[in-house]
Motif scaffolding. Structure first.
Motif, mmCIF file in Angstrom:
data_model
loop_
_atom_site.group_PDB
_atom_site.id
_atom_site.type_symbol
_atom_site.label_atom_id
_atom_site.label_comp_id
_atom_site.label_asym_id
_atom_site.label_seq_id
_atom_site.Cartn_x
_atom_site.Cartn_y
_atom_site.Cartn_z
ATOM 1 N N VAL A 89 -1.049 25.316 -26.484
ATOM 2 C CA VAL A 89 -0.718 25.625 -25.312
ATOM 3 C C VAL A 89 0.753 26.698 -25.313
ATOM 4 O O VAL A 89 0.472 27.680 -24.340
ATOM 5 N N ALA A 90 1.260 26.236 -26.105
ATOM 6 C CA ALA A 90 2.671 27.434 -26.227
ATOM 7 C C ALA A 90 2.368 28.548 -26.800
ATOM 8 O O ALA A 90 2.825 29.651 -26.332
ATOM 9 N N ARG A 91 1.376 28.718 -27.572
ATOM 10 C CA ARG A 91 1.070 30.117 -27.965
ATOM 11 C C ARG A 91 0.064 30.857 -26.744
ATOM 12 O O ARG A 91 0.284 31.927 -26.891
ATOM 13 N N LEU A 92 -0.685 30.270 -26.155
ATOM 14 C CA LEU A 92 -1.375 30.793 -25.074
ATOM 15 C C LEU A 92 -0.494 31.421 -24.197
ATOM 16 O O LEU A 92 -0.683 32.436 -23.290
ATOM 17 N N TYR A 93 0.473 30.670 -23.786
ATOM 18 C CA TYR A 93 1.519 30.930 -22.752
ATOM 19 C C TYR A 93 2.265 32.027 -23.101
ATOM 20 O O TYR A 93 2.714 33.026 -22.533
ATOM 21 N N ARG A 94 2.863 31.790 -24.451
ATOM 22 C CA ARG A 94 3.790 33.001 -24.807
ATOM 23 C C ARG A 94 3.051 34.494 -25.140
ATOM 24 O O ARG A 94 3.582 35.453 -24.774
ATOM 25 N N LEU A 108 -0.801 22.093 -17.007
ATOM 26 C CA LEU A 108 -0.009 21.011 -17.655
ATOM 27 C C LEU A 108 -0.093 19.481 -17.244
ATOM 28 O O LEU A 108 0.070 18.624 -17.917
ATOM 29 N N PRO A 109 -0.262 19.247 -16.037
ATOM 30 C CA PRO A 109 -0.484 17.959 -15.742
ATOM 31 C C PRO A 109 -1.423 17.011 -16.199
ATOM 32 O O PRO A 109 -1.778 15.918 -16.404
ATOM 33 N N GLY A 110 -2.534 17.791 -16.517
ATOM 34 C CA GLY A 110 -3.617 17.143 -17.096
ATOM 35 C C GLY A 110 -3.573 17.179 -18.707
ATOM 36 O O GLY A 110 -4.717 16.773 -19.257
ATOM 37 N N LEU A 111 -2.762 17.690 -19.272
ATOM 38 C CA LEU A 111 -2.614 17.672 -20.852
ATOM 39 C C LEU A 111 -1.497 16.985 -21.171
ATOM 40 O O LEU A 111 -0.589 16.353 -20.628
ATOM 41 N N GLU A 112 -1.860 16.285 -22.614
ATOM 42 C CA GLU A 112 -0.987 15.377 -23.060
ATOM 43 C C GLU A 112 0.041 15.639 -23.797
ATOM 44 O O GLU A 112 0.281 15.625 -25.025
ATOM 45 N N LEU A 113 1.080 16.398 -22.949
ATOM 46 C CA LEU A 113 2.274 16.916 -23.744
ATOM 47 C C LEU A 113 3.467 16.169 -23.425
ATOM 48 O O LEU A 113 3.596 15.923 -22.160
ATOM 49 N N ALA A 114 4.230 16.117 -24.436
ATOM 50 C CA ALA A 114 5.640 15.233 -23.915
ATOM 51 C C ALA A 114 6.580 16.265 -23.414
ATOM 52 O O ALA A 114 6.219 17.485 -23.389
ATOM 53 N N PRO A 120 9.829 23.385 -21.842
ATOM 54 C CA PRO A 120 10.135 24.726 -22.282
ATOM 55 C C PRO A 120 9.357 25.846 -21.677
ATOM 56 O O PRO A 120 10.050 26.868 -21.173
ATOM 57 N N LEU A 121 8.169 25.590 -21.289
ATOM 58 C CA LEU A 121 7.368 26.694 -20.557
ATOM 59 C C LEU A 121 7.611 26.461 -18.955
ATOM 60 O O LEU A 121 7.773 27.696 -18.368
ATOM 61 N N HIS A 145 8.913 15.434 -14.743
ATOM 62 C CA HIS A 145 9.611 15.414 -15.953
ATOM 63 C C HIS A 145 10.956 16.220 -15.922
ATOM 64 O O HIS A 145 11.981 16.094 -16.776
ATOM 65 N N LEU A 146 11.140 17.183 -14.973
ATOM 66 C CA LEU A 146 12.458 17.926 -14.943
ATOM 67 C C LEU A 146 13.618 16.972 -14.553
ATOM 68 O O LEU A 146 13.516 16.326 -13.785
ATOM 69 N N ALA A 147 14.834 17.118 -15.089
ATOM 70 C CA ALA A 147 15.720 16.538 -15.233
ATOM 71 C C ALA A 147 16.346 16.861 -13.698
ATOM 72 O O ALA A 147 16.307 17.778 -13.069
ATOM 73 N N PRO A 148 17.268 15.890 -13.055
ATOM 74 C CA PRO A 148 17.810 16.292 -11.855
ATOM 75 C C PRO A 148 18.411 17.503 -11.732
ATOM 76 O O PRO A 148 18.025 18.313 -10.505
#
Length: 216
Positions: A89-94, A108-114, A120-121, A145-148
């Motif tokens: 995912v990071a490679r395809l994005y970058r 992203l919501p359907g991918l099992e990424l921490a 970072p994306l 997931h975004l912090a406040p």
């Protein structure tokens, strides 16, 4: 600006069927082949090979599927079907174009990424001035997931760039009771007014949410 809803893996059958019905026959054949490649297990670790064929199809989707929405959906389906991991995912994005990056964000919501893998994306997209990327970045993954502090600034980024706050997933839930967000919005309103800049209507909508929560 139109932002297609992020497609979760559990709901993949419906957009696939809808997309297939819209595509011309040649594009449907292409999509079937691309998804079959994405469903093929990856080569074992240490096995030397070129990039998986489906990743090349990911880049092709724009010219194969025609419309922007169809290409978005095809790319999201490829990512979900492949069960793409963090490195992919990071490679395809970058390495991707703006359209390809947008699709990664929507997927992203359907991918099992921490959070450490996906955020970072999101944060990179929020640093850009591309309103299409910003709108995709403030979807359900960011809402979860975004912090406040980062989320508040994402809302302000939307207001400053003209991205409708309707694109911000979970806005009412996260704005409710957020006194700091209310303060930031008031400061932004004061600065804009003092500088003679128009205050976007959406800002008042978010302020109303915060005020309603504070009064409750």
């Amino acid at each position: 600006m139109t932002t297609p809803p992020a497609i979760t893996r559990a709901a993949a059958d419906e957009p696939f069927t809808a997309l297939g019905e819209r595509l011309p026959p040649a594009a449907r054949v292409w999509l079937d082949a691309a998804l079959a490649e994405a469903a093929t297990p990856a080569a074992p670790a240490g096995h030397r090979r070129s990039l998986p064929a489906w990743e090349l199809r990911f880049a092709e989707a724009g010219r194969r599927c025609g419309s922007e929405a169809a290409a978005d959906t095809a790319r999201i389906l490829l990512l979900h079907t492949a069960g793409a991991g963090a490195a992919t995912v990071a490679r395809l994005y970058r390495r991707g174009t703006a359209d390809e990056r947008r699709a990664v964000l929507l997927a992203l919501p359907g991918l099992e990424l921490a959070p450490a893998e996906g955020l970072p994306l999101v944060e990179d997209a929020l640093r850009t001035s591309d309103t299409r990327l910003i709108a995709a970045a403030v979807g359900p993954y960011a809402a979860e997931h975004l912090a406040p502090h980062a989320w508040r600034h994402a809302v302000l980024k939307c207001l400053c760039t003209g991205v409708p706050v309707a694109a911000v997933a979970g806005l009412a839930r996260r704005a409710r009771g957020d006194a700091e967000l209310a303060r930031m919005l008031a400061d932004h309103t004061g600065e804009s007014t003092a500088a003679g800049r128009p205050v976007p209507v959406d800002l008042y909508l978010v302020q109303a949410l915060a005020a309603e929560a504070e009064a409750a």
